[in-house]
Design a protein around this motif. Structure first.
Motif, mmCIF file in Angstrom:
data_model
loop_
_atom_site.group_PDB
_atom_site.id
_atom_site.type_symbol
_atom_site.label_atom_id
_atom_site.label_comp_id
_atom_site.label_asym_id
_atom_site.label_seq_id
_atom_site.Cartn_x
_atom_site.Cartn_y
_atom_site.Cartn_z
ATOM 1 N N SER A 147 37.808 11.439 47.327
ATOM 2 C CA SER A 147 38.262 10.372 48.218
ATOM 3 C C SER A 147 39.052 10.960 49.382
ATOM 4 C CB SER A 147 39.138 9.379 47.455
ATOM 5 O OG SER A 147 40.312 10.016 46.953
ATOM 6 N N LYS A 148 39.704 12.109 49.133
ATOM 7 C CA LYS A 148 40.491 12.779 50.166
ATOM 8 C C LYS A 148 40.274 14.283 50.100
ATOM 9 C CE LYS A 148 44.480 9.600 50.356
ATOM 10 N NZ LYS A 148 44.328 9.189 51.761
ATOM 11 N N VAL A 149 40.376 14.909 51.256
ATOM 12 C CA VAL A 149 40.473 16.364 51.343
ATOM 13 C C VAL A 149 41.861 16.678 51.885
ATOM 14 C CG1 VAL A 149 39.667 18.435 52.537
ATOM 15 C CG2 VAL A 149 38.013 16.794 51.632
ATOM 16 N N LEU A 150 42.647 17.373 51.084
ATOM 17 C CA LEU A 150 43.997 17.753 51.493
ATOM 18 C C LEU A 150 43.932 19.059 52.265
ATOM 19 C CD1 LEU A 150 46.057 17.011 48.247
ATOM 20 C CD2 LEU A 150 45.449 15.461 50.126
ATOM 21 N N THR A 151 44.411 19.049 53.482
ATOM 22 C CA THR A 151 44.412 20.245 54.314
ATOM 23 C C THR A 151 45.772 20.929 54.251
ATOM 24 O OG1 THR A 151 44.983 18.849 56.202
ATOM 25 C CG2 THR A 151 42.654 19.422 55.909
ATOM 26 N N TRP A 152 45.783 22.195 54.654
ATOM 27 C CA TRP A 152 47.038 22.942 54.721
ATOM 28 C C TRP A 152 47.249 23.526 56.122
ATOM 29 C CZ3 TRP A 152 51.592 23.794 52.564
ATOM 30 C CH2 TRP A 152 52.330 24.880 53.062
ATOM 31 N N CYS A 153 46.285 24.303 56.595
ATOM 32 C CA CYS A 153 46.429 25.053 57.843
ATOM 33 C C CYS A 153 46.409 24.124 59.054
ATOM 34 C CB CYS A 153 45.305 26.077 57.945
ATOM 35 S SG CYS A 153 45.272 26.966 59.516
ATOM 36 N N PRO A 154 47.397 24.215 59.947
ATOM 37 C CA PRO A 154 47.415 23.326 61.113
ATOM 38 C C PRO A 154 46.245 23.577 62.056
ATOM 39 C CG PRO A 154 49.088 25.030 61.347
ATOM 40 C CD PRO A 154 48.567 25.128 59.946
ATOM 41 N N LEU A 208 51.469 16.556 65.023
ATOM 42 C CA LEU A 208 50.878 16.308 63.713
ATOM 43 C C LEU A 208 51.851 15.635 62.737
ATOM 44 C CD1 LEU A 208 49.047 19.750 63.299
ATOM 45 C CD2 LEU A 208 48.121 17.602 64.182
ATOM 46 N N GLY A 209 53.142 15.716 63.011
ATOM 47 C CA GLY A 209 54.134 15.050 62.172
ATOM 48 C C GLY A 209 54.318 15.652 60.796
ATOM 49 N N ILE A 210 53.776 16.845 60.558
ATOM 50 C CA ILE A 210 53.865 17.465 59.233
ATOM 51 C C ILE A 210 55.305 17.819 58.895
ATOM 52 C CG2 ILE A 210 53.149 19.493 57.882
ATOM 53 C CD1 ILE A 210 50.502 19.378 59.540
ATOM 54 N N ASP A 211 56.074 18.243 59.896
ATOM 55 C CA ASP A 211 57.471 18.584 59.648
ATOM 56 C C ASP A 211 58.269 17.375 59.170
ATOM 57 O OD1 ASP A 211 57.073 17.533 62.265
ATOM 58 O OD2 ASP A 211 59.082 18.213 62.849
ATOM 59 N N LYS A 212 57.876 16.190 59.627
ATOM 60 C CA LYS A 212 58.589 14.986 59.198
ATOM 61 C C LYS A 212 58.364 14.709 57.710
ATOM 62 C CE LYS A 212 59.977 14.000 63.419
ATOM 63 N NZ LYS A 212 59.279 15.058 64.160
ATOM 64 N N SER A 213 57.146 14.912 57.230
ATOM 65 C CA SER A 213 56.871 14.714 55.805
ATOM 66 C C SER A 213 57.596 15.757 54.958
ATOM 67 C CB SER A 213 55.360 14.786 55.541
ATOM 68 O OG SER A 213 54.711 13.633 56.010
ATOM 69 N N VAL A 214 57.635 16.992 55.439
ATOM 70 C CA VAL A 214 58.357 18.043 54.709
ATOM 71 C C VAL A 214 59.843 17.713 54.665
ATOM 72 C CG1 VAL A 214 58.992 20.484 54.705
ATOM 73 C CG2 VAL A 214 56.645 19.811 55.249
#
Length: 360
Positions: A147-154, A208-214
């Motif tokens: 259902s989802k693919v979780l990515t890591w690399c920006p 990308l807002g990834i820092d906000k989730s971290v």
């Protein structure tokens, strides 16, 4: 690479995408004329990744994280690593432990053979090669019926979500690993144990807002105090190639600003956002009174999960190549790497490591 202008443009023009197109055309022309200095980058990068993996993990671990063995036939999630994070497997192992702890049903996919295609597109100027690599990788993801693919690399996030979005359909949603965990925080919040530390998060925005989730995840850890840094978080979407590495002097200055700001803030731990940041900044642990650790390791520790040895950081902190090789002899022998060749290959790859600038 910051992405800041994308959201500000009243005409909704994406300059970062335009730059990708321009780079492709420039390097296509240079490749045709035989004057493209980055025409062999993919092969070199693949060799470095395999070398780094061979010095830090067993063959069985490599097969697991690249998806060659150990995956179910179908999975609700695919954890897609991309290529470069495999150079710092301690991050991968911690991230997998967290998924196991929260009971996620997932398959692994990563490594150079599962590339997003960005190097062929931007550096080689090879559109067909990029399409073949990226398309094959998406087909592999889809084969697990997730259902989802979780990515890591920006970089992979931008390649699939911005540069090539719409060129190939896929029956799943992409979501970054950090966003996935932040959305499920309430399911494991009560498992987080107190960690009385002052932690500074090294950020990159990139739109990308990834820092906000971290940040959300780190703030949930009891007694962990998140302190602010004065750094250039908006200059690029990451510390590595395609971002700060394009301008070496700026990259070096940015690293120094980050570390000095962390010292001024009386920081115990500098939490890195991505693997490229961890590769560049971990060497400063030997120069400043601060521990440098990826955020996945911090979260894993808060969940009382096993702490994996950071062989990459240890290699960077060694002043002698022979000591680094001796520390990793177990893996070198298990992966049948040639010790004499490593002694010749590593010094030029580690050049500039004290400044956070090495290719290794």
């Amino acid at each position: 690479g910051s992405g800041a202008c994308i959201t500000q443009c009243p005409e909704a023009i994406n300059p970062r995408l335009m730059i990708s197109i321009a780079l492709n055309r420039i390097r296509t022309d240079k490749t045709v004329r035989g004057v493209n200095p980055t025409a062999t980058y993919y092969r070199r990068m693949s060799q470095i990744i395999k070398l780094a993996a061979g010095m830090q993990m067993s063959p069985e671990q490599y097969q697991r994280i690249t998806g060659r063995k150990g995956n179910p036939a179908h999975a609700d999630l695919v954890f897609y690593l991309g290529c470069n994070v495999i150079r710092t497997p301690v991050i991968v192992f911690s991230a997998m432990d967290i998924l196991d702890e929260i009971g996620a049903d997932y398959a692994m996919l990563g490594g150079a053979s599962n590339c997003c295609g960005v190097i062929h597109l931007k550096l080689h100027g090879d559109v067909e090669g990029a399409d073949a690599l990226g398309g094959t990788t998406i087909d592999k993801m889809a084969s697990y019926e997730p259902s989802k693919v979780l990515t890591w690399c920006p970089t992979c996030v931008l390649e699939f979500g911005e540069t090539t979005d719409g060129f190939k359909s896929y029956p799943f949603d992409f979501q970054h690993y950090a966003h996935y965990l932040a959305q499920r925080l309430d399911a494991f919040r009560d498992k987080l144990r107190p960690m009385p530390q002052r932690v500074a998060l090294h950020r990159h925005d990139g739109g990308l807002g990834i820092d906000k989730s971290v940040e959300t995840l780190l703030r949930a850890i009891p007694e962990l105090e998140l302190v602010a840094l004065d750094e250039h978080e908006h200059w690029a979407y990451g510390c590595g190639p395609g971002a700060l590495a394009n301008v070496e002097a700026m990259r070096e200055q940015s690293h120094q600003d980050t570390m000095r700001s962390a010292v001024d803030a009386k920081t115990d731990v500098l939490a890195t956002l991505y693997h490229t940041c961890q590769r560049d900044l971990c060497v400063f642990e030997g120069q400043y009174p601060i521990q440098v650790k990826n955020w996945t390791g911090i979260l894993a520790t808060a969940l009382s999960l096993p702490e994996h040895e950071d062989h990459y950081k240890q290699m960077k902190l060694h002043s002698e190549i022979s000591a680094a090789l001796e520390d990793t002899r177990e893996f070198i022998e298990a992966n049948k790497l040639d010790m004499s060749s490593l002694r010749k290959m590593l010094p030029p790859l580690l050049e500039g490591k004290e400044k956070g600038l090495s290719f290794w």
